[in-house]
Design a protein around this motif. Structure first.
Motif, mmCIF file in Angstrom:
data_model
loop_
_atom_site.group_PDB
_atom_site.id
_atom_site.type_symbol
_atom_site.label_atom_id
_atom_site.label_comp_id
_atom_site.label_asym_id
_atom_site.label_seq_id
_atom_site.Cartn_x
_atom_site.Cartn_y
_atom_site.Cartn_z
ATOM 1 N N UNK A 113 0.841 -1.201 0.000
ATOM 2 C CA UNK A 113 0.000 0.000 0.000
ATOM 3 C C UNK A 113 0.874 1.248 0.000
ATOM 4 N N UNK A 114 1.947 1.229 0.768
ATOM 5 C CA UNK A 114 2.873 2.361 0.780
ATOM 6 C C UNK A 114 3.443 2.597 -0.616
ATOM 7 N N UNK A 115 3.818 1.512 -1.301
ATOM 8 C CA UNK A 115 4.341 1.654 -2.660
ATOM 9 C C UNK A 115 3.273 2.186 -3.605
ATOM 10 N N UNK A 122 -1.211 1.774 -9.675
ATOM 11 C CA UNK A 122 -2.518 1.125 -9.628
ATOM 12 C C UNK A 122 -2.364 -0.377 -9.389
ATOM 13 N N UNK A 123 -1.305 -0.967 -9.971
ATOM 14 C CA UNK A 123 -1.083 -2.397 -9.816
ATOM 15 C C UNK A 123 -0.901 -2.794 -8.360
ATOM 16 N N UNK A 124 -0.117 -2.003 -7.617
ATOM 17 C CA UNK A 124 0.101 -2.308 -6.203
ATOM 18 C C UNK A 124 -1.185 -2.114 -5.404
ATOM 19 N N UNK A 125 -1.956 -1.065 -5.733
ATOM 20 C CA UNK A 125 -3.217 -0.817 -5.038
ATOM 21 C C UNK A 125 -4.201 -1.964 -5.304
ATOM 22 N N UNK A 126 -4.263 -2.409 -6.549
ATOM 23 C CA UNK A 126 -5.138 -3.528 -6.916
ATOM 24 C C UNK A 126 -4.741 -4.786 -6.146
ATOM 25 N N UNK A 408 9.941 -6.741 -6.847
ATOM 26 C CA UNK A 408 9.189 -7.566 -7.790
ATOM 27 C C UNK A 408 7.757 -7.683 -7.299
ATOM 28 N N UNK A 409 6.785 -7.525 -8.207
ATOM 29 C CA UNK A 409 5.383 -7.567 -7.827
ATOM 30 C C UNK A 409 5.014 -8.909 -7.224
ATOM 31 N N UNK A 410 4.106 -8.851 -6.227
ATOM 32 C CA UNK A 410 3.586 -10.079 -5.619
ATOM 33 C C UNK A 410 2.281 -10.501 -6.283
#
Length: 568
Positions: A113-115, A122-126, A408-410
């Motif tokens: 969420x911080x990122x 948007x990707x991290x928020x999603x 790296x995205x989770x």
């Protein structure tokens, strides 16, 4: 710091507008779990022998899933409950790999969420939004194995209080009606009363504790949930077998399409046999690319292996019912310290790692974790305090532009390989159900490309027309339906009555720690284990993991009879 406060402040301001509605919704009781055939606690999954007989038969399955970790077992539940002919094979024990070596958290990810805020991603928020929604699903569908856990965020500088407060309020906002108890502030005195091992003064810079921000996430038994998913899949009609290793892929001679696998039962001398299916689903975690290259050796990797180490400390380092988050380590990550099974676990690290069945934590990783938590403890833990160490390899969706793993995205990745195989990788335990849903959706589409194209079947003959919609948001795992938070109390009361007049005493079956452990590990199957132990208390009611652990011998017998346990 000012920029961060502004970003979180904006999100927190929006949270205020939704707070009242969220609080009302969070206070609403959960609806009853929909009934399933395994809601009857007397029902057991088919035996491994029976499952192997079906695997060796000539039946063509709709979906063959390779890998019995969180995603594979979850996909088997999904496919089977849609009415698809489903097979699941695992080369080791169900959950023996990464899926049993997690931080034991069901969480949205406050770091992500911080990122999302500061990278405007948007990707991290999603990812956070989806994970928080899935957190609610998991807590509801496995109530005996998962529960909310308060986690404290210590603040040693004045600016940290509004910063972390705003951040956690934003976390509450994103959770919406999927939220747990709202986050809040504790004074320094209140914090030290609840968490007495917190450092009142941080030696590294002499700063004093200003208070803590406490939020809630979920904690769960990862190994038990993985086994429960595999058993649930079997009870839903899937053919599931562990210790069945894939030796090669089977391809159609004319089209080159993957139509199954050659496999062997490693427990009966390794006799090879074929399992055929309309589509093969690759859910092999760290071994994702190795399986993909069985079909085409020229394929580029789509998975980044990230090692994550954890260590165990004695229980006196943290309260029994509250955890700690170190919000920022020296390399920008977070580290958790959480109560777990009569001890405290701390972790995790995050670094590129070689792919192996038995990863080991390095001395540097142990030191990193100890160094990260030391400034926050009144008596820092040392190597001498460490009672065990373990490591797992996270299969992160690969990003060739990243040199490390912390950024790296989770998120997860589902790939139709175009040859009859579908691969799913990435993600995390919290989102296993969603990953499974997306993977099965893709597998159905991949199968129908052939059925409607090469084989010229009608739409009515397509797999999509036969498969029901995904319903796993409301499918509870085995053990969940008859569970309630007071199950252990009811079992203790019954044990006390049953003990009267018995010639052979069984004090362990009147021990609250043992009975609570059974209720939280097996749910509505716990009464059967208690009765099993009572049938031969001298052998089956005895503790087998030391005097301080509530594990009894009857659990081993139950695992062998009902949970596909093959080795000790």
């Amino acid at each position: 710091a000012a920029r961060r406060l502004l970003g979180y402040g904006t999100a927190a301001g929006a949270a205020v507008g939704a707070a009242a509605w969220g609080i009302v919704q969070m206070g609403m009781p959960e609806p009853a779990l929909p009934s399933e055939p395994w809601a009857d606690a007397s029902v057991s999954a088919p035996s491994r022998r029976e499952q192997l007989r079906k695997l060796r038969g000539n039946e063509e399955f709709d979906v063959l899933i390779i890998g019995g970790g969180a995603t594979g077992a979850g996909a088997a539940v999904d496919a089977a409950t849609r009415g698809l002919r489903t097979a699941l094979i695992e080369g080791e024990d169900f959950g023996s790999g990464t899926s049993s070596r997690s931080t034991k958290l069901v969480h949205g990810g406050v770091r992500y969420l911080e990122k999302a805020v500061f990278q405007l991603s948007y990707g991290q928020l999603k990812l956070v939004f989806e994970a928080l929604h899935e957190r609610k699903n998991l807590l509801r569908n496995a109530p005996h194995l998962a529960r909310p856990l308060p986690i404290t965020t210590p603040c040693y500088h004045g600016w940290e209080v509004p910063y972390y407060w705003a951040g956690m309020k934003a976390y509450d906002l994103v959770a919406g009606t999927s939220g747990l108890t709202m986050s809040g502030f504790r004074t320094a005195a209140e914090s030290l009363s609840v968490f007495p091992t917190l450092a009142a003064v941080r030696e590294v810079d002499g700063s004093t504790l200003k208070g803590t921000i406490v939020y809630r996430d979920g904690q769960f038994d990862d190994a038990r949930l993985n086994v429960a998913l595999a058993c649930t899949a079997s009870l839903a009609g899937a053919v599931a077998a562990n210790y069945v290793k894939v030796t090669s892929l089977v391809k159609d001679v004319g089209t080159g399409r993957v139509v199954g696998v050659k496999a062997k039962d490693v427990l009966d001398g390794g006799r090879e046999f074929e399992v055929r299916a309309k589509v093969v689903l690759n859910c092999t975690g760290p071994f994702t690319d190795a399986v993909r290259k069985m079909s085409d050796g020229s394929r580029k990797d789509i998975m980044t292996p990230a090692g994550g180490a954890h260590l165990t400390l004695p229980k006196h380092f943290a309260p029994e019912s509250e955890g700690l988050i170190v919000p920022k380590t020296k390399d920008g990550r977070v580290v958790f310290m959480l109560p777990w099974l009569g001890g405290v676990i701390a972790g995790t690290t995050d670094a590129l790692a070689p792919v192996t069945l038995r990863p080991r934590a390095s001395a540097d990783e142990v030191d990193f974790i100890l160094d990260s938590i030391a400034p926050y403890l009144s008596v820092p833990a040392t190597r001498a305090d460490v009672t065990s160490v373990w490591s797992g390899i996270r299969p992160l969706a690969a990003d060739p532009t990243q040199s490390g793993t912390e950024n790296v995205s989770r998120d997860h990745l589902v790939v139709d390989e175009g040859d009859g195989m579908v691969t799913v990788t990435g993600g995390k335990w919290t989102t296993y159900r969603l990953m499974a849903e997306h993977a099965v959706d893709a597998a159905i589409r991949a199968a129908d490309k052939v059925l409607l194209g090469q084989e010229r079947r009608t739409v009515k003959e397509s797999m999509a027309s036969r498969a029901g919609k995904c319903r796993t948001t409301d499918v509870a795992v085995v053990g969940a339906h008859g569970y309630s938070p007071d199950l252990h109390v009811r079992l203790l009361s019954k044990s006390a009555k049953s003990a009267k007049g018995k010639s052979e005493p069984a004090p362990e079956l009147e021990d609250a720690a043992v009975i609570s452990h059974l209720a939280k590990s097996y749910g509505d199957r716990a009464p059967a284990i208690v009765e099993l132990a009572r049938s031969d208390p001298r052998r089956l009611a005895r503790r087998i993991a030391g005097p301080n652990q509530p594990v009894i011998a009857a659990e081993v017998l139950h695992a062998a009879r009902a949970e596909y346990c093959q080795t000790t």
